[in-house]
Design an enzyme around this catalytic site. Structure first.
Site, PDB file in Angstrom:
ATOM      1  CD  GLU A 170      38.865  43.957  40.524  1.00  0.00           C
ATOM      2  OE1 GLU A 170      38.613  45.019  39.920  1.00  0.00           O
ATOM      3  OE2 GLU A 170      39.746  43.155  40.166  1.00  0.00           O
ATOM      4  CG  PHE A 219      53.303  41.464  40.226  1.00  0.00           C
ATOM      5  CD1 PHE A 219      53.267  42.651  39.501  1.00  0.00           C
ATOM      6  CD2 PHE A 219      52.370  40.474  39.944  1.00  0.00           C
ATOM      7  CE1 PHE A 219      52.324  42.831  38.497  1.00  0.00           C
ATOM      8  CE2 PHE A 219      51.425  40.657  38.941  1.00  0.00           C
ATOM      9  CZ  PHE A 219      51.399  41.845  38.216  1.00  0.00           C
ATOM     10  CD  GLN A 220      48.448  41.924  40.320  1.00  0.00           C
ATOM     11  OE1 GLN A 220      48.067  40.826  40.686  1.00  0.00           O
ATOM     12  NE2 GLN A 220      47.913  42.563  39.281  1.00  0.00           N
ATOM     13  CE  LYS A 249      49.088  31.855  43.667  1.00  0.00           C
ATOM     14  NZ  LYS A 249      49.446  32.326  42.323  1.00  0.00           N
ATOM     15  CG  MET A 257      23.030  67.091  44.329  1.00  0.00           C
ATOM     16  SD  MET A 257      21.457  67.885  44.716  1.00  0.00           S
ATOM     17  CE  MET A 257      20.515  66.486  45.316  1.00  0.00           C
TER      18      MET A 257
END
Ligand SMILES: Cc1ncc(C[n+]2csc(CCOP(=O)(O)OP(=O)(O)O)c2C)c(N)n1
Ligand SMILES: [Mg+2]
Lengths: 569, 159
Positions: A50, A112-113, A162, A473
């Site tokens: 993602e 959940f999630q 949802k 760096m």
């Protein structure tokens, strides 16, 4: 028309003219993905992470100036996207990120999630929405796109439970938005502009200080005209590379921590800073009390909060860079360009004294050579993205950028792993252009899974890995400031880059000589496949000049010089 | 200007009355390291807006940034950095029943307040006055060993 919330999301994306969406599905966003399957108004690219989806949308946005769109699921899908949001936020990039959320009835139950996406993203978005009913979804989508691209642009998160994507209701995409509390100022106050122009005419050592805002407002032609007309020299920030064009005789270079000598001296000695969409970042200013110490400041910025945030400003102008410069130009018809002649000569001498230089070698490839060679071989035509580290600074210093939006990098947040997915986004927007990600052996591994995406969708991005077997760096700071204690920066253990690229459906090249460099690039461009060019470079090369953090701009560590006898001094 | 010291300031913020708007405002203060001394919020009658009053501290540059950053929040209509204002604060103080009632009544009355509740084991006094006077009242009340002091935040209106 009656449709589901999921369909509304697709319809809005189509109505906004978005051609490519980057994303990754999951439970909470599945209804939207089901509608994506059924429609053909836009394409969807499945990245393999993602974070990469958001960076790809970001690269797409930076290359085109349009709003980029990414889509993720709830919970871990969203949290993976946070770095992408923050990266876009710090550089004011217009994005709309759509995340799934658990159903309304489960919000607050640790479902959940479930994660508080609007809570987490509040400080790294321009604005965010948790959609609470189907009725408000069309309006919120419209506002999201509007907010992303208007005023000072930025990323917007739309978090959709949802059940709202499942519900069916009436859809009419609004033609306009009505947000009475949001009214960005574009025009610039006339009186203030007059005063600023007056100051320009009276100055002896004025300096154009050009920032990323000049890119965002598509102001480059006007900015060039302003420089041309007044013959005022210019410096660019990291985010503004390309605005003036490398060949422009009025461009001194990049200023700041790794700015060139003439640019940093110009800022230290100028009597009038004309700031065009720059924000006086600490990587630019060094020690604030020494920054432009002798100068009055004209500050043009669309975000009032940027003005006088760090330095005192004598001529604040809130407005869009393009619109303000447009107004200034006719008022400068009678400017006496000879006035600044002595100043230009001083700066020319500074540049001759310490030009942007490096010591080349025949034994090993120097990173600066590689960048300059790329510039010679693909130059004006290519889009260059980068990751974060030494390679990024060398690219900014040495590549001959000719136009804005040619140079795409994470300046504000400094996100390693940005370059490759951003290149994928840029290449999708401009398939006919060569897109090269200049990266490091550390950074590239932070989104290396995108090899698979690029191979699957045939997005032939060229990754030039300037391989110093170091987190270079950080190693450079350890060399200078930590008595060479190379704590956790040695990357001697490496993957087989060629095999890695091949395993994912791309090609790899191992490059150790200048001849191999040319040959590999030529082949890569002909092959039209995603590739890794693993370029072994001088391990201990440093990025110079360097202003140590917090030091005054005029106190630079300078690169070694080659004298006429060929000896390094 | 920038070196003037940390002055107390009162800011009013008029916002869209929507969920999470208060979170946006307070998160901004927390995230940017600004102070909140007190905060009150309530809907503005007959409108879809709310009024937030924030008591804060900072020098002129910090105050300017706070105001501008608040303005940048999308649901913020208006930010008023009060100069000429009427400000009031409320405090409730609970005393055990054994305390001399007439002392407390007289003290509260001196600050335009009074006793507002008497229970079997306690009395509650209330004062609503300028914040400085409320502070003095609390100092005086503390001599009577109050069991609880609850202060409201400042509310202010421009004169
Ligand atoms: C996500 C992230 N983690 C850590 C850093 C800190 N950091 C800045 S540059 C750098 C080294 C980058 O190494 P490499 O990609 O090999 O580039 P080089 O400097 O060697 O060119 C690190 C670790 C960062 N900018 N981003
Ligand atoms: Mg490296």
């Amino acid at each position: 028309m009656q449709m589901s919330g999921a369909q509304m999301v697709c319809e809005a994306i189509i109505a906004e003219g978005v051609k490519t969406v980057f994303g990754y599905p999951g439970g909470a966003i599945m209804h939207v993905y089901d509608e994506i399957y059924k429609q053909n108004g836009f394409e969807h690219i499945l990245t393999r992470h993602e974070q990469a989806a958001v960076h790809a949308a970001d690269g797409y946005a930076r290359a085109t100036g349009e709003v980029g769109v990414a889509m993720v699921t709830s919970g871990p899908g969203f949290t993976n996207a946070v770095t992408g949001l923050a990266t876009a936020y710090m550089d004011s990039i217009p994005l709309v990120v759509i995340s799934g959320q658990v159903p309304l009835s489960l919000i607050g139950t640790d479902g959940f999630q479930e994660i508080d996406a609007v809570g987490i993203s509040r400080p790294c978005t321009k604005h965010n929405f948790l959609v609470r009913s189907l009725e408000e979804l069309p309006r919120i989508l419209k506002e999201a796109f509007y907010l992303a691209r208007s005023g000072r642009p930025g990323p917007i998160l739309v978090d959709i439970p949802k059940d709202i994507t499942v519900d069916v209701g009436e859809f009419k995409y609004p033609d306009s938005v009505h947000i009475p509390s949001y009214k960005p100022t574009y025009k610039g106050n006339n009186r203030q502009i007059e005063k600023a122009v007056d100051a320009i005419k009276k100055a002896k050592k004025p300096l154009l200080y050009i920032g990323g805002g000049a890119v965002l407002s598509n102001a480059y032609k006007l900015v060039r005209e302003l420089a041309e007309k007044t013959q005022i020299p210019a410096v660019e920030t990291l985010m503004a590379r390309g605005v003036m064009g490398a060949k422009n005789p009025l461009l001194l270079g990049m200023l700041g921590m790794h700015g060139n000598y003439a640019s940093n001296m110009a800022m230290s000695e100028t009597d009038l800073v004309i700031s065009l969409g720059a924000r006086f970042d600490d990587r630019v200013t060094g020690k604030l009390s020494e920054f432009a110490k002798y100068a009055d400041v004209i500050h043009i910025d669309i975000d009032p909060a940027n003005i006088a945030k760090l330095v005192d400003v004598d001529y604040p102008i809130v407005g869009d860079v393009a619109q303000v410069v447009q107004k200034m130009l006719p008022m400068l018809e009678d400017v006496n360009t000879d006035r600044y002649q002595a100043w230009r000569e001083i700066l020319k001498r500074y540049d001759e004294l310490h030009p942007q230089s490096y010591v080349d070698s025949d034994e090993v490839i120097k990173p600066q050579w590689a960048i300059e060679r790329l510039g010679e071989l693909v130059g004006e035509e290519a889009i260059i993205t980068s990751d974060v580290g030494q390679h990024q600074m060398w690219a900014a210093q040495h590549y001959p950028f000719d136009r804005p939006r040619q140079w795409i990098n994470s300046g504000g947040l400094g996100t390693m792993g940005f370059g490759f997915p951003a290149a994928i986004g840029a290449k999708r927007a401009y398939p006919e252009k060569t897109v090269i990600n200049i990266t490091g052996d550390g950074s590239i591994l932070m989104n290396v899974q995108e090899l698979v995406t690029a191979a699957e969708y045939k997005i032939p991005v060229i990754n030039v890995i300037l391989n110093n077997h170091f987190l270079g760096m950080v190693r450079q700071w350890q060399t200078f400031f930590y008595e060479k204690r190379y704590s956790e920066t040695d990357l001697t253990f490496q993957p087989n880059w060629k095999a890695l690229a091949q395993a994912c459906g791309g090609i790899g090249y191992d490059v150790t000589t200048k001849e191999e460099f040319d040959a590999a690039l030529k082949d890569a461009m002909a092959q039209n496949k995603v590739c890794f060019m693993n370029v072994a470079i001088d391990r201990f090369e440093n990025v110079l000049p360097m202003v140590p953090a917090g030091g005054a701009l005029f106190n630079m560590m300078l690169p070694p010089k080659i004298e006429n006898d060929g000896e390094e001094k | 200007m920038a070196n003037s010291n940390n002055e107390r300031r009162v800011i009013s913020v008029v916002v869209m009355n929507e969920s999470s708007v208060l979170a946006r405002v307070t998160a901004l203060f927390a995230g940017r390291g600004y102070n909140i001394e007190s905060l009150t919020v309530a809907p503005i009658p007959n409108s879809d807006k709310s009024h937030i009053t924030i008591e804060t501290k900072g020098n002129a540059r910090v105050m300017e940034q706070i105001t501008k950053q608040l303005h940048k929040l999308i649901p913020v209509y208006k930010v008023i950095e009060h100069e000429e204002m009427v400000e009031k604060e409320m405090v409730l103080v609970k005393f055990p029943i054994g305390t001399n009632m007439s002392d407390i009544a007289a003290l509260a009355a001196a600050y335009n307040g009074g006793i507002v509740n008497v229970g079997p084991e306690m009395v509650v006094a209330q004062v609503a006055d300028e914040p400085k006077r409320v502070k003095h009242f609390i100092e005086a009340a503390e001599r009577y060993n109050p069991c609880e002091i609850v202060r409201g935040g400042v509310v202010a209106i421009e004169r």
